[in-house]
Design an enzyme around this catalytic site. Sequence first.
Site, PDB file in Angstrom:
ATOM      1  N   CYS A 189       0.366  -1.096  -0.081  1.00  0.00           N
ATOM      2  CA  CYS A 189      -0.525  -0.160  -0.404  1.00  0.00           C
ATOM      3  C   CYS A 189       1.010   0.888  -0.393  1.00  0.00           C
ATOM      4  O   CYS A 189       1.824   1.524  -1.024  1.00  0.00           O
ATOM      5  CB  CYS A 189      -1.093  -0.060   1.390  1.00  0.00           C
ATOM      6  N   HIS A 230      -3.990  -5.821   1.697  1.00  0.00           N
ATOM      7  CA  HIS A 230      -4.273  -5.886   3.208  1.00  0.00           C
ATOM      8  C   HIS A 230      -4.316  -7.448   3.576  1.00  0.00           C
ATOM      9  O   HIS A 230      -4.633  -8.726   2.623  1.00  0.00           O
ATOM     10  CB  HIS A 230      -4.367  -4.820   3.768  1.00  0.00           C
ATOM     11  N   ARG A 244     -12.797   5.857  -2.385  1.00  0.00           N
ATOM     12  CA  ARG A 244     -11.690   5.159  -1.467  1.00  0.00           C
ATOM     13  C   ARG A 244     -12.064   3.920  -2.442  1.00  0.00           C
ATOM     14  O   ARG A 244     -13.235   3.032  -2.262  1.00  0.00           O
ATOM     15  CB  ARG A 244     -11.273   4.408  -0.099  1.00  0.00           C
TER      16      ARG A 244
END
Lengths: 442, 255
Positions: B101, B205, B138
Amino acid sequence: MNSCIILICKLISIISKNLNLGNGSTWPGHIALKINKNFIKELIDSNRQLKVIIIAGTNGKTTTSSLIANIISDNGSKVLQNMSGANLLNGIASTLLLNSNINGEISAKFAIFEIDENSLSIILQFIIPHQLIFLNLFRDQLDRYGEVNSIAKKWSTTLENISSNTKIILNADDPRIAWLGMSIFIKNHAINDKSEKKIFYFGLDNPKLSIDLLQHASDSTYCPRCETKLNYKTIYYSHIGNWNCSKCNLKRPDLDTSTSLIYPLNGIYNQYNTNAAVLSAKILGIESKKINSTLKKFKPAFGRQEVIIIEGKKIQLFLSKNPTSMNQSLSTIRDLGGKHILFVLNNQIPDGRDISWIWDVDFEIYLNDSMNIYTSGDRCYDMSLRLKYLQPNIGNIITNKNIKNTIKILLNKIPDNEIIYILPTYSAMLEVRKILTGKKIL
Amino acid sequence: MKKKIKYSLIIGWLYPELMSTYGDRGNIISLSKRCEWRDIDIEIRKLEIGFKIKDLIECNILFMGGAQDKQQEIVSTDLTKDKINSISKMIENNIPGLYICGAYQLLGKYYKKADGDIIQGLKIFDIYTENLEINAKRLVGDIIINPTIDDLKSNTLVGFENHGGRTYLGNNISPLGIVTFGFGNNGIDKTEGAIYKNSFGTYFHGPILPKNPHLADLIIKKALEIKYHKIIKLIPLDDSLEFEAHNYILNKLNH
């Protein structure tokens, strides 16, 4: 018009309860706000005796609300409260309308609302609270709430316009929460100029309870003013403790409440919840003696260290919904000598979809080889996988997706005098309770 | 009898305190347990603010996680030219690494913020990242990709993504995989992550490695091959639980 709304919504609530469409704790409010977006403000304004106490924070909202509600009602005032799942605008509207008569009259003297982190600023557009309590801020449901700093920023902006009639109660031991108070004190003249005290702090002053090291999932370990790494004289858990900044000399503010004679629930986190409630009650002018008599007989809110007896065996629920609450649950269970532990991990909407937080929990500090460990719920394989990778290994973990069967197996297996500790996420807690009590909550 | 060499590896964990938000340390845990189960000695070396370059260059695997914006700014000031050159040299010399990320974005050319400000990257990966609108959605949710490289092709990679930035790949870099569910680098071109030499950048993630043990093992294998200059065949492990968790995502999304 509000009378009409209340009538219609009360009917809807009764119908939805009878048809078993849930207990109607958010629906009616949703409709009321659709018809009149100022419904909350108008209802509160027309009930001048009603004092609103708002509680915000990542962990401990329900327990703290319940403590304050019990103290106030034992002191003789009628209290209304929202249910913990109904903590958005529509939940507040529902709670108000279900507690009012057709004329919009509310007989309660106090309303205690726990509020979702993201909804606080919206709700404060409609309500001028008598007290506003900030408990803490931890990483939680990053997919929904975003990062800790962004919530802190939002709250801080909201507080810039807070009414000077609102008393603000803050956790001094959480640096970012304390800074909310310290920074508005600097900025806001309305709060500054009046002789009456507006900002209050609670915390702990018991170095004996200190842990040596910051836990992995600590979020606010940098100075909220100058971003330097903070020093801690004592750390109680996560980033909570007696902090100071060596660069700009910012330090934990002085505490108005740091101890209580009685702590009704186990765990350091519950000492904070208790101190917050005690400070709130003291500001309302309730005598210590009365506060303590309530604390003495306090029964936990559902799922929060709630004990359920089933087939003569004792099951205790520890809602564990983010790294800090899981660490605190485990630490408390370890201190209680727990042997049988069931983790129930779901990732439904109220839990947050992202379960990566389980890798931020310090399981290895609290679990050991002598414990019987079970996992269940939608994401039980992820939970067992996390536990498989503990250092050192903790032996065999039993994984079973079916919660009911897992509880049955556990009940059959353990001796009568031993306790089953269940650590569920929020939706899992509701499922577990439904299985254990046969009652549906939300 | 020929004496078996005892293998050992050092994992350099860049800024564990600042760059670790979404359970990213699960990747370090996965790498180190999978080494331990194979009797490979493992040292986890935390490279915090102010670390020494000599401690960095001894590492056999590099790892850096995601972070909040504020933390990322603190890290940027610690990354001096000498530190950047050392990391760049290690990546060019095939030292395996995993960059998640924010760290993935940092390795690229630049990050263009919603307000138009440009934050310079380390310019090691031929990628750039943009976050064009202030209130741009997002990219959040479960993600599944088909890896592009042969070593990983037998299995999907699954995880959870949550990022505002949109990353675009240049000509000198390949994607880690092609998205079959979710958003990936930018939600448009179906690519996710990047591979350059033995370095992997990704938005996954979850954390990525525990549920994708084949990727964890690839990183360990490459690290041993670089260190010991020979072909390594890792002892297989029982990964049934790892793939139960992996397959849960596939089944849930009907893959």
